[in-house]
Design a protein around this motif. Structure first.
Motif, PDB file in Angstrom:
ATOM      1  N   GLU A   1      30.733   3.276   1.530  1.00 18.15           N
ATOM      2  CA  GLU A   1      31.858   3.225   2.458  1.00 18.15           C
ATOM      3  C   GLU A   1      31.595   2.251   3.614  1.00 18.15           C
ATOM      4  O   GLU A   1      32.493   1.527   4.058  1.00 18.15           O
ATOM      5  CB  GLU A   1      32.131   4.626   3.024  1.00 18.15           C
ATOM      6  CG  GLU A   1      32.673   5.598   1.984  1.00 18.15           C
ATOM      7  CD  GLU A   1      32.839   7.001   2.549  1.00 18.15           C
ATOM      8  OE1 GLU A   1      33.207   7.900   1.799  1.00 18.15           O
ATOM      9  OE2 GLU A   1      32.588   7.180   3.773  1.00 18.15           O
ATOM     10  N   LEU A   2      30.362   2.234   4.089  1.00 18.88           N
ATOM     11  CA  LEU A   2      30.012   1.314   5.173  1.00 18.88           C
ATOM     12  C   LEU A   2      30.157  -0.137   4.740  1.00 18.88           C
ATOM     13  O   LEU A   2      30.635  -0.995   5.490  1.00 18.88           O
ATOM     14  CB  LEU A   2      28.596   1.602   5.660  1.00 18.88           C
ATOM     15  CG  LEU A   2      28.081   0.779   6.842  1.00 18.88           C
ATOM     16  CD1 LEU A   2      28.947   1.009   8.077  1.00 18.88           C
ATOM     17  CD2 LEU A   2      26.631   1.133   7.153  1.00 18.88           C
ATOM     18  N   LEU A   3      29.736  -0.447   3.504  1.00 25.03           N
ATOM     19  CA  LEU A   3      29.862  -1.810   3.003  1.00 25.03           C
ATOM     20  C   LEU A   3      31.322  -2.198   2.797  1.00 25.03           C
ATOM     21  O   LEU A   3      31.700  -3.365   2.995  1.00 25.03           O
ATOM     22  CB  LEU A   3      29.091  -1.955   1.686  1.00 25.03           C
ATOM     23  CG  LEU A   3      27.568  -1.916   1.765  1.00 25.03           C
ATOM     24  CD1 LEU A   3      26.967  -1.957   0.369  1.00 25.03           C
ATOM     25  CD2 LEU A   3      27.040  -3.082   2.592  1.00 25.03           C
ATOM     26  N   ALA A   4      32.148  -1.226   2.382  1.00 24.83           N
ATOM     27  CA  ALA A   4      33.557  -1.532   2.136  1.00 24.83           C
ATOM     28  C   ALA A   4      34.359  -1.684   3.416  1.00 24.83           C
ATOM     29  O   ALA A   4      35.438  -2.295   3.403  1.00 24.83           O
ATOM     30  CB  ALA A   4      34.174  -0.429   1.257  1.00 24.83           C
ATOM     31  N   SER A   5      33.855  -1.165   4.518  1.00 27.00           N
ATOM     32  CA  SER A   5      34.585  -1.259   5.784  1.00 27.00           C
ATOM     33  C   SER A   5      34.499  -2.673   6.342  1.00 27.00           C
ATOM     34  O   SER A   5      33.713  -3.501   5.894  1.00 27.00           O
ATOM     35  CB  SER A   5      34.021  -0.253   6.794  1.00 27.00           C
ATOM     36  OG  SER A   5      32.690  -0.603   7.144  1.00 27.00           O
TER      37      SER A   5
ATOM     38  N   HIS B   1      24.661  -1.024  12.703  1.00 28.92           N
ATOM     39  CA  HIS B   1      24.208  -0.780  11.340  1.00 28.92           C
ATOM     40  C   HIS B   1      23.636  -2.067  10.753  1.00 28.92           C
ATOM     41  O   HIS B   1      24.084  -3.174  11.074  1.00 28.92           O
ATOM     42  CB  HIS B   1      25.358  -0.282  10.461  1.00 28.92           C
ATOM     43  CG  HIS B   1      26.011   0.958  10.980  1.00 28.92           C
ATOM     44  ND1 HIS B   1      25.443   2.202  10.848  1.00 28.92           N
ATOM     45  CD2 HIS B   1      27.190   1.140  11.647  1.00 28.92           C
ATOM     46  CE1 HIS B   1      26.245   3.107  11.399  1.00 28.92           C
ATOM     47  NE2 HIS B   1      27.315   2.487  11.902  1.00 28.92           N
ATOM     48  N   LEU B   2      22.669  -1.910   9.841  1.00 31.63           N
ATOM     49  CA  LEU B   2      22.079  -3.041   9.127  1.00 31.63           C
ATOM     50  C   LEU B   2      21.891  -2.639   7.675  1.00 31.63           C
ATOM     51  O   LEU B   2      21.205  -1.655   7.386  1.00 31.63           O
ATOM     52  CB  LEU B   2      20.744  -3.459   9.741  1.00 31.63           C
ATOM     53  CG  LEU B   2      20.026  -4.622   9.053  1.00 31.63           C
ATOM     54  CD1 LEU B   2      20.848  -5.897   9.133  1.00 31.63           C
ATOM     55  CD2 LEU B   2      18.653  -4.857   9.679  1.00 31.63           C
ATOM     56  N   CYS B   3      22.509  -3.378   6.755  1.00 31.64           N
ATOM     57  CA  CYS B   3      22.425  -3.115   5.318  1.00 31.64           C
ATOM     58  C   CYS B   3      21.770  -4.312   4.634  1.00 31.64           C
ATOM     59  O   CYS B   3      22.123  -5.465   4.913  1.00 31.64           O
ATOM     60  CB  CYS B   3      23.806  -2.869   4.729  1.00 31.64           C
ATOM     61  SG  CYS B   3      24.706  -1.505   5.498  1.00 31.64           S
ATOM     62  N   ILE B   4      20.842  -4.033   3.750  1.00 33.26           N
ATOM     63  CA  ILE B   4      20.082  -5.073   3.051  1.00 33.26           C
ATOM     64  C   ILE B   4      20.210  -4.854   1.554  1.00 33.26           C
ATOM     65  O   ILE B   4      20.090  -3.721   1.065  1.00 33.26           O
ATOM     66  CB  ILE B   4      18.600  -5.062   3.465  1.00 33.26           C
ATOM     67  CG1 ILE B   4      18.458  -5.324   4.963  1.00 33.26           C
ATOM     68  CG2 ILE B   4      17.796  -6.090   2.669  1.00 33.26           C
ATOM     69  CD1 ILE B   4      18.885  -6.704   5.398  1.00 33.26           C
ATOM     70  N   LEU B   5      20.430  -5.928   0.815  1.00 32.91           N
ATOM     71  CA  LEU B   5      20.443  -5.907  -0.652  1.00 32.91           C
ATOM     72  C   LEU B   5      19.396  -6.894  -1.148  1.00 32.91           C
ATOM     73  O   LEU B   5      19.412  -8.065  -0.769  1.00 32.91           O
ATOM     74  CB  LEU B   5      21.822  -6.294  -1.194  1.00 32.91           C
ATOM     75  CG  LEU B   5      21.921  -6.451  -2.718  1.00 32.91           C
ATOM     76  CD1 LEU B   5      21.648  -5.119  -3.416  1.00 32.91           C
ATOM     77  CD2 LEU B   5      23.273  -7.002  -3.135  1.00 32.91           C
TER      78      LEU B   5
ATOM     79  N   LYS C   1      23.768  -7.646   5.927  1.00 34.86           N
ATOM     80  CA  LYS C   1      25.026  -7.460   6.626  1.00 34.86           C
ATOM     81  C   LYS C   1      24.798  -6.519   7.790  1.00 34.86           C
ATOM     82  O   LYS C   1      24.045  -5.549   7.670  1.00 34.86           O
ATOM     83  CB  LYS C   1      26.110  -6.887   5.709  1.00 34.86           C
ATOM     84  CG  LYS C   1      26.654  -7.853   4.676  1.00 34.86           C
ATOM     85  CD  LYS C   1      27.826  -7.233   3.933  1.00 34.86           C
ATOM     86  CE  LYS C   1      28.452  -8.217   2.952  1.00 34.86           C
ATOM     87  NZ  LYS C   1      29.628  -7.624   2.265  1.00 34.86           N
ATOM     88  N   SER C   2      25.471  -6.800   8.915  1.00 32.83           N
ATOM     89  CA  SER C   2      25.291  -5.962  10.089  1.00 32.83           C
ATOM     90  C   SER C   2      26.551  -6.031  10.948  1.00 32.83           C
ATOM     91  O   SER C   2      27.346  -6.981  10.847  1.00 32.83           O
ATOM     92  CB  SER C   2      24.077  -6.408  10.901  1.00 32.83           C
ATOM     93  OG  SER C   2      23.975  -5.681  12.109  1.00 32.83           O
ATOM     94  N   SER C   3      26.706  -5.018  11.786  1.00 33.06           N
ATOM     95  CA  SER C   3      27.807  -5.022  12.734  1.00 33.06           C
ATOM     96  C   SER C   3      27.515  -5.930  13.932  1.00 33.06           C
ATOM     97  O   SER C   3      28.380  -6.123  14.783  1.00 33.06           O
ATOM     98  CB  SER C   3      28.079  -3.592  13.218  1.00 33.06           C
ATOM     99  OG  SER C   3      26.883  -3.019  13.750  1.00 33.06           O
TER     100      SER C   3
END
Length: 1226
Positions: free
Chosen positions: A1133-1137, A1189-1193, A1207-1209
Motif C-alpha cells: 500500500e505504501l508503494l502504491a500511494s 518512509h524509505l523503501c528499497i528493492l 523510494k522515499s517520502s
C-alpha cells in the motif's frame, strides 16, 4: 548373436589402439600432420560404431591427440557416451577425456548432470572416485548448484576414499557456487576431526585455501587448528596450518600468546627446512601482533635469527634467499637483532645470484643508523663501481637513495655529504636513474633551507661540466645519456635559489650553450624558464652603471639565443621560448622609455616560497561531477588512406625540419628540432661549398699518405685501378662512430669522490672519541658508566638541519586513499567473503557433543544427604565448611555466560572461551584454596548459636534466589517464544546495533578512528567518538581537534565557537584514548562531509616538533534510521500511494544478494519485508526519525550485478542512503 559378438571382437583386434597410434606418429615424423589427419578419420569411423569398447578406444586416442595440441571439442557427445558406460575401465577413459577437453563453457555439460549424480551414488567407490576427480576439472556454476547437495552427502560417506575426494572437490564447488559455502561449512568443519588422516589433510587443505584470501571468516576454527598443530606429525599439514595461523594472528592478537610456545618447540625440534621457515615466519607475525602490552620475547627472536643465519650460510641458493626474506621481516620490528649480522649481509652483496644481492640490499635499508650511514653508503658506492649488470647497478642507486631519504632524511646529519653523494652518483657511467637523482636533488634543496647555498654551488658546477653527459649514437649523432636528467634539477635549483649564486652571469652563460639543443624537450623548457629567473636576479642585483650595462647586454644576448627555440619541435619549449622572448621585448621597451619599476615587476613573476607537494596529491583530487576524462574533447578526424604528398610540404615543417634537410652539427652536438643562426641562412650554395672543402681536405690527405714511406699502400695493380684514389685512404669523416653500451665501465673509477672527505671527517671524529674513551678508563667505575652513556648522548646530540615536513595538498583533495585490496573484480574469492558466524542466516542445527551445563547445576544427592548431628558440633562445622568451599569453587570456575545463539555448542569451539581459558588459572586455584582454608578457620572459632542462625539465613536466601531465578528463566522463555512466533528481525529495536569503527587517518605516527552514534529522541545532534592510537615511539601532547563547519553541520565547541577543541590528553607510545565529540546537524536527511585537522606536538630527541593531520569526517543519515515492523500488505500500500516522491537507483558489482541484505540490515538498520521464491529480489523498509518512509528493492541481474532501487517520502533521504550503499558496496 554369436556372430555379432565375434564381429565386434575382430573389429577390436583389427583397430589401432593407443600404442599403435603413438608408434605410428613416431615413425612418421616427416608426414606427421598427414598421418594424424588419416588417424582422425579412422577415429571418426570408430566413433560411429555401436560397440562401446571401440568407442572407448577411439576416445583414448583422442585424449592423446588433445595432449599434443589437436582440438577434439567436436567429439563431446562421444566422450559423454563413454562416460556413461557401466564398465569402470571405459568410464575412466571417458572422464579422463572430459577432464582434458571440457571446460566451464562447454555446451554439452548440461547433459551430464543426471549421469554424474548417478555415478556419485554408485556403490562402487572407484566409480564415484573417478567421477569426483573428473568433475573437479570441468565443474561450472550450474553443475555446482545442482550437485552441491549430493556432494555434501558424500562428506558423510563411510568410505574414507570417497570422503577425501568429496572434501577436495568442495573447494571447486565453492568457487563456482559461493552460496554453497555457508550450509556446507559445518560438515567441512567436522572433517577436521575425521579419524582418517587423508580426509583430515584434505579438509585442512580446503579451509586453508579458503582462508588465504578471507582469513577473518575462519577465525573461529583456531582451537581446532591449534589442536591439530600440537598433535599432528604430518609436516605438509603442519606447514598449511602454520601459514593459516600467520594470517589469523594479526586479526586476533590474543591468539599469538598461545602460539608462541608450540612454534618455538617446533623450531627447536624440526629438521625440515620448509617447516622451519614457515614456523619462523609465523613467529614473526605473532611477535608483531602481541608487541603491545607484552614483554619482549627476545629469546624467541634470537632463536629465529640464529636459525636464519644457518639458512643464509647454506650453499643452497634457495635456502639463502628464504633466509634473507625472513630476516627482512624481523628487521621491521627488531632491528637490533638483525644488525648484529651486518657482516653476513654485506657478504651476500658479492653473491653471484642477483636476486640474493637484491634481498641483501633490502636488509641494509633497515640496518642504517646515524652512526653507520656514511660507511654503508660508501661500501655500496664502491660495490656499484665493481658490479655487473645495468639493472642491478640501477637497483643499487635506488637503494642508496631510499636508505638516505627514509623517514624524512632522519639518519642524515650532514646534508653536504648527501648532496656530494648525489653528484657522485650522477657522474657514474652506465646508469639509467637520472630522474631519481634529479628528484632527490630538488627535494633536498626545497625541504632543507640550510643546504641551499651548497646545493646551488654544486649545481652550478654540474652545469659547467654538462658535456660529461654526452654520448654518440650508432649513426654518430651526439645525444645525452639518461643521467642528463640531473641537469633538469641543476637548472631549476640555480634559477629558484639564484640569490645564493656567487656568479649568476657565468651560470647563465653555461645554460645558453649550444649543446642545450641536444637535450630532451622537458629539460630545454626548464632551462628557458630558469634563464628568466637568473636574468631577473641579475637585473635586480645590478646597482652600478657597469652592472646595468652588463645586464642590458645580457638582455640582447638572451633575445638572440632564445629566438631559435621558438621553432622547436617540442610544443612546451615553443611556448616557454615565445613567452620569454616577448617578456624580454617588453622589458627592453620599458627600459628604453625610462620606466624605473621594471625590475620589481619582473621579480614579482617569480616571488613566493615553494613547499613540497604531498605524495599522490594528484590522485587525491576529486573528479568534478560530469567530467569524463575518457571522452573526446573534439570529434576525431576520420582516417584517410591517401598517402602524403611526395613534395614533403605540409604544416609539420612549421615546427621542425624535414628529414631531407642536412643534419646540423655544432661543437660535436647535433641540434634536434632547433634552428641555429647558420641553419636559417643555409642554402644549396653553402652545402656545395661545404662539399668542395671536404674534397680539398681529402686530396691533401691522399697526397700526404702517398709520400709517407711508413704508410701501407696497395699493390701496383690496385694503384692503376680507377678506384685506387678512393681506396688509398679511409678518411675519418667516413668512419662511423659506433656506440658500445657497456653495463660496466672499462676502467674502475679511482678518482677521489666528493663525498669521501666527509667520510674522513666522520672517521676522525670517531677516532678522537675513542681516544677520549681510553683516557676515561683510568677513572672510577661510575665515570666509566657515565662515559659510555655520554658517548651515546654525544652521538645523539648531532643536530641535523631542519627538514620541512609540511606537505601541500590541492584544494578539494581527498585526505585518504580508498585503496582496493589488490584483487581483480573477477576473482572468485571475492564472492567467498562470507561471514560464517552470522546467525541470522538459516543454517544447519549444530550438533551437541559435550555441554558444560549439567556440570554447572548443583548435584542432586547433596540435597538429600544433610547429616544434622554427625559428631555434634564438629559435624556441623565440617558440613558447612564443605558447602561453602564447594560454592566458592563453582563461582570461581563457572564459565562465562554464552550468547543465546551458541547455546548447546561445544564450549571448546568458542574462540573467546578458548583464548581466555588458560589466562590466570593458577592464580584462581591459589585464591580458591586460600579462601577455603580461611573459611574453615573462621567456622571452627565461631559459636554454635551463630552457626545455627547463619544456617537458617542461608536456607532462606537460597530459597529466595531460586524463586527469582525461576521467574527470570520463565520470563526469558516467554520472550523467546514470542520472538520465534513473530519471526521478525526486531533485534535492532530491542538492543542497539553495534557500530563498527571507521578509519579517519592512518598515519605512521597516529591512527584515528571514529564512529557516529545518534542521540535518542534528538534528530539534530549526533555523538562522534574518536579513537586515537599513538603507534610511534614518541610522546604526543598538546592536541587540538578542529573541524571546518558547514551550513548544515557543525562541531559543538562550547564557549570557544571559533576555535578548535583542546584535548587534555597525552598519548604515550603505543597507547590509545577515546574522546567523544558532539555535532549539531541542521538536516538529518543529508549525508554530511566535514573537513578537519588535528594538530599536535611530538616529543623527540631534539625537542618538540609540531605536526598536523588532515582528515575528512562523514556523518551519515543512516544513524537516524530505525527498522520499524511492517507487513507485506502495508508495504504494498505504501508503494502504491503517492507519498513516495523521491527516487534513486544504484548498480553494484561483485556482491551477492544475500550478502547485500545482510550488510544493509546490520549497517543501515533496515528490515527485510519479503523475498521472492527464486531468491533473486528482495524488499526492505526503514523509517527515519522525522517519520519519513524509505523503501528499497534489490534485484540480482543475470550478468551478476545487483540493481538497487530506492523510494522515499523525502528526496534528500533516498539520495543520501543510496550514496551510502554505493560506498558500502564499492
Amino acid at each position: 548373436m554369436a556372430l555379432t559378438k565375434l564381429k565386434g571382437n575382430l573389429e577390436r583386434i583389427l583397430d589401432k589402439n593407443l600404442a599403435d597410434l603413438v608408434r605410428g606418429i613416431r615413425n612418421n615424423k616427416e608426414n606427421e600432420v598427414k598421418y594424424i589427419a588419416q588417424c582422425i578419420e579412422e577415429i571418426k569411423a570408430e566413433l560411429k560404431q555401436e560397440n562401446i569398447a571401440v568407442k572407448a578406444n577411439a576416445v583414448a586416442k583422442l585424449s592423446y591427440l588433445q595432449m599434443i595440441g589437436y582440438d577434439i571439442s567436436w567429439a563431446g557427445f562421444n566422450v559423454i557416451e563413454v562416460m556413461s558406460s557401466n564398465k569402470f575401465t571405459f568410464k575412466r577413459i571417458g572422464y579422463l577425456a572430459a577432464s582434458q577437453s571440457f571446460h566451464q563453457d562447454t555446451e554439452v555439460l548440461m547433459l551430464t548432470t543426471n549421469m554424474i549424480r548417478k555415478d556419485l551414488s554408485s556403490q562402487n567407490q572407484y566409480d564415484a572416485g573417478v567421477t569426483l576427480s573428473g568433475l573437479a576439472c570441468f565443474i561450472n556454476q550450474d553443475l555446482a548448484r545442482d550437485l552441491a547437495n549430493d556432494l555434501m552427502t558424500l562428506l558423510s560417506s563411510t568410505k574414507p576414499y570417497i570422503r577425501k575426494k568429496a572434501v577436495l572437490l568442495m573447494y571447486k564447488v565453492f568457487l563456482s557456487f559461493p552460496d554453497a559455502l555457508r550450509p556446507a561449512f559445518p560438515r567441512l568443519k567436522e572433517k577436521l576431526e575425521d579419524p582418517d588422516p587423508g580426509v583430515q589433510s584434505a579438509a585442512v587443505n580446503v579451509i586453508c585455501e579458503l582462508a588465504r584470501k578471507n582469513p577473518k571468516n575462519y577465525l573461529s576454527l583456531a582451537p581446532i587448528f591449534f589442536k591439530l598443530m600440537t598433535s599432528s606429525t604430518n609436516n605438509w599439514m603442519l606447514i598449511k596450518i602454520i601459514k593459516l595461523f600467520g594470517a589469523l594472528t594479526p586479526l586476533e592478537p590474543r591468539l599469538g600468546k598461545k602460539l608462541i610456545e608450540p612454534l618455538t618447540n617446533l623450531i627447536h625440534s624440526t629438521s625440515a627446512m620448509s617447516l622451519l621457515y614457515e614456523c619462523i615466519n609465523t613467529v614473526i607475525a605473532v611477535l608483531i601482533s602481541i608487541s603491545t602490552g607484552m614483554p619482549s620475547h627476545s629469546a624467541s627472536i634470537q632463536l629465529c635469527v640464529q636459525k636464519l643465519r644457518i639458512l643464509i650460510e647454506d650453499s643452497d641458493q634457495n635456502l639463502k634467499y628464504l633466509g634473507l626474506l625472513a630476516m627482512s621481516k624481523i628487521l621491521k620490528t627488531h632491528p637490533k637483532s638483525v644488525q648484529a649480522h651486518k657482516d653476513l649481509i654485506l657478504l651476500c652483496l658479492d653473491d653471484k645470484d642477483e636476486s640474493i644481492r637484491l634481498r641483501a640490499l633490502d636488509l641494509l635499508y633497515g640496518m642504517v643508523s646515524k652512526k653507520n650511514l656514511m660507511e654503508i653508503v660508501k661500501k655500496l658506492m664502491v660495490h656499484m663501481d665493481r658490479a655487473e649488470g645495468t639493472q642491478y647497478r640501477d637497483e643499487l642507486l635506488s637503494k642508496i637513495i631510499e636508505i638516505c631519504s627514509q623517514d624524512n632524511y632522519h639518519f642524515i646529519t650532514n646534508f653536504e655529504w648527501y648532496i656530494s653523494v648525489l653528484v657522485d652518483l650522477s657522474r657514474m657511467e652506465g646508469l639509467r636513474q637520472g630522474h631519481v637523482v634529479a628528484s632527490q636533488l630538488m627535494d633536498v634543496a626545497i625541504r632543507v633551507p640550510a643546504i641551499r647555498p651548497f646545493s646551488v654551488e654544486q649545481m652550478a658546477l654540474l652545469l659547467e661540466t654538462s658535456s660529461g653527459f654526452a654520448i654518440r649514437g650508432i649513426t654518430g649523432q651526439v645525444a645525452f645519456s639518461s643521467m642528463c636528467e640531473v641537469l633538469y634539477a641543476a637548472a631549476w635549483i640555480c634559477g629558484e635559489f639564484a640569490s645564493h649564486l656567487k656568479e649568476p652571469e657565468a651560470v647563465l652563460e653555461c645554460i645558453l650553450k649550444s649543446k642545450v639543443t641536444v637535450l630532451p624537450g622537458h629539460i630545454q623548457a626548464v632551462f628557458i624558464h630558469n634563464l628568466m629567473k637568473l636574468y631577473a636576479h641579475i637585473l635586480h642585483k645590478a646597482s652600478t652603471a657597469d652592472e646595468k650595462e652588463k645586464a642590458q647586454l645580457m638582455l640582447c644576448v638572451l633575445q638572440e639565443r632564445l629566438t631559435p627555440f621558438m621553432q622547436s619541435a617540442d610544443l612546451e619549449v615553443q611556448e616557454r621560448a615565445s613567452t620569454a622572448v616577448h617578456v624580454l621585448k617588453v622589458i627592453s621597451k620599458l627600459q628604453d622609455a625610462g620606466e624605473g619599476d621594471v625590475v620589481n615587476e619582473l621579480m614579482q613573476l617569480f616571488q613566493g616560497e615553494l613547499n613540497p607537494v604531498a605524495p599522490k596529491a594528484q590522485r587525491k583530487v576529486p573528479l568534478p561531477e560530469g567530467l569524463d576524462l575518457d571522452a573526446w574533447i573534439n570529434e576525431p578526424e576520420p582516417e584517410s588512406d591517401e598517402e602524403p604528398k611526395a613534395d614533403g610540404g605540409g604544416s609539420l615543417d612549421i615546427f621542425y625540419k624535414s628529414s631531407t634537410s642536412a643534419p646540423d652539427f655544432r661543437d660535436g652536438y647535433q641540434g634536434e628540432g632547433v634552428y641555429d643562426e647558420g641553419d636559417q641562412a643555409q642554402s644549396d650554395d653553402v652545402r656545395q661549398q661545404t662539399l668542395r672543402q671536404q674534397q680539398v681536405r681529402r686530396e691533401a690527405l691522399r697526397v700526404e699518405q702517398a709520400s709517407n714511406p711508413h704508410y701501407l699502400k696497395g699493390s701496383s695493380q690496385a694503384r692503376r685501378s680507377p678506384s685506387s684514389s678512393s681506396q688509398l685512404l679511409s678518411p675519418t669523416e667516413e668512419i662511423p662512430v659506433m656506440s658500445i653500451n657497456l653495463s660496466v665501465p672499462l676502467q674502475v673509477s679511482t678518482s677521489r669522490k666528493l663525498s669521501d672527505k666527509y667520510l674522513e671527517l666522520e672517521r676522525n671524529k670517531e677516532a678522537s672519541s675513542d681516544s677520549k674513551k681510553h683516557r676515561s678508563k683510568r677513572d672510577k667505575k661510575k665515570k666509566k658508566k657515565k662515559g659510555s652513556s655520554d658517548e651515546e648522548e654525544a652521538a645523539a646530540e648531532i643536530v641535523a638541519p631542519q627538514v620541512i615536513s609540511t606537505m601541500e595538498l590541492p584544494e578539494g583533495a581527498r585526505l585518504s586513499d580508498s585503496e582496493d585490496d589488490g584483487r581483480p573484480q573477477t576473482d572468485p574469492h571475492r564472492a567467498l567473503n562470507i561471514d560464517l558466524e552470522d546467525h541470522s542466516y538459516p543454517k544447519e542445527k549444530p550438533v551437541v557433543r559435550v555441554t558444560l551445563e549439567p556440570a554447572a547445576a548443583p548435584p542432586i544427592p547433596a540435597k538429600s544427604k544433610k547429616p544434622k548431628s554427625r559428631n555434634g558440633v564438629e559435624g556441623l562445622k565440617e558440613e558447612k565448611a564443605k558447602r561453602k568451599k564447594t560454592k566458592q569453587e563453582k563461582e570461581e570456575n563457572a564459565p562465562p555466560p554464552l550468547p543465546p545463539t551458541t547455546k548447546g555448542v561445544n564450549l571448546n569451539d568458542d574462540l573467546d572461551f578458548w583464548l581466555s581459558a588458560s589466562n590466570g588459572n593458577d592464580a584462581k586455584e591459589k585464591k580458591v584454596v586460600a579462601k577455603g582454608e580461611l573459611t574453615i578457620d573462621e567456622t571452627a572459632t565461631a559459636a554454635d548459636s551463630q552457626k545455627t542462625a547463619k544456617k537458617t539465613k542461608d536456607k532462606k536466601e537460597k530459597k529466595d534466589k531460586k524463586e527469582k531465578k525461576a521467574k527470570k528463566e520463565k520470563k526469558k522463555k516467554d520472550i523467546k517464544d514470542f520472538d520465534d512466533q513473530n519471526n521478525h528481525l526486531s533485534d535492532s529495536v530491542i538492543a542497539p546495533v553495534a557500530i563498527a569503527w571507521k578509519s579517519l587517518v592512518d598515519d605512521k605516527r597516529l591512527v584515528m578512528k571514529y564512529r557516529v552514534v545518534a542521540v535518542p529522541h534528538d534528530q539534530h545532534q549526533v555523538l562522534v567518538p574518536v579513537q586515537l592510537h599513538n603507534r610511534s615511539g614518541k610522546l604526543i601532547h598538546s592536541m587540538i581537534f578542529n573541524v571546518v563547519d558547514s551550513t548544515n553541520a557543525r562541531l559543538c565547541r562550547g564557549q570557544h565557537e571559533q576555535d578548535g577543541v583542546e584535548l587534555p590528553h597525552q598519548l604515550a607510545s603505543q597507547s590509545r584514548v577515546e574522546i567523544p565529540f558532539a555535532f549539531a546537524v541542521a538536516d538529518s536527511t543529508m549525508l554530511h562531509q566535514l573537513r578537519g585537522v588535528l594538530t599536535y606536538m611530538t616529543q623527540g630527541e631534539n625537542g618538540s616538533v609540531s605536526e598536523k593531520l588532515d582528515f575528512k569526517l562523514q556523518i551519515p543519515c543512516s544513524v537516524f534510521l530505525s527498522s520499524d515492523p511492517i507487513s507485506g500488505d502495508q508495504f504494498a500500500e505504501l508503494l502504491a500511494s503517492q507519498e513516495l516522491i523521491g527516487k534513486d537507483k544504484a548498480v553494484c558489482e561483485g556482491i551477492a544478494l544475500s550478502q547485500a541484505i545482510d550488510r544493509v540490515s546490520r549497517e543501515l538498520n533496515m528490515r527485510l519485508v519479503e523475498m521472492d521464491s527464486s531468491g533473486t529480489s528482495a524488499s526492505l523498509y526503514c523509517r527515519h526519525s522525522t517519520a519519513h518512509h524509505l523503501c528499497i528493492l534489490m534485484k540480482s541481474q543475470a550478468d551478476g550485478r545487483l540493481s538497487i532501487y530506492g523510494k522515499s517520502s523525502n528526496p534528500s533521504l533516498v539520495s543520501s542512503v543510496m550514496e551510502e550503499m554505493r560506498q558500502m558496496f564499492a
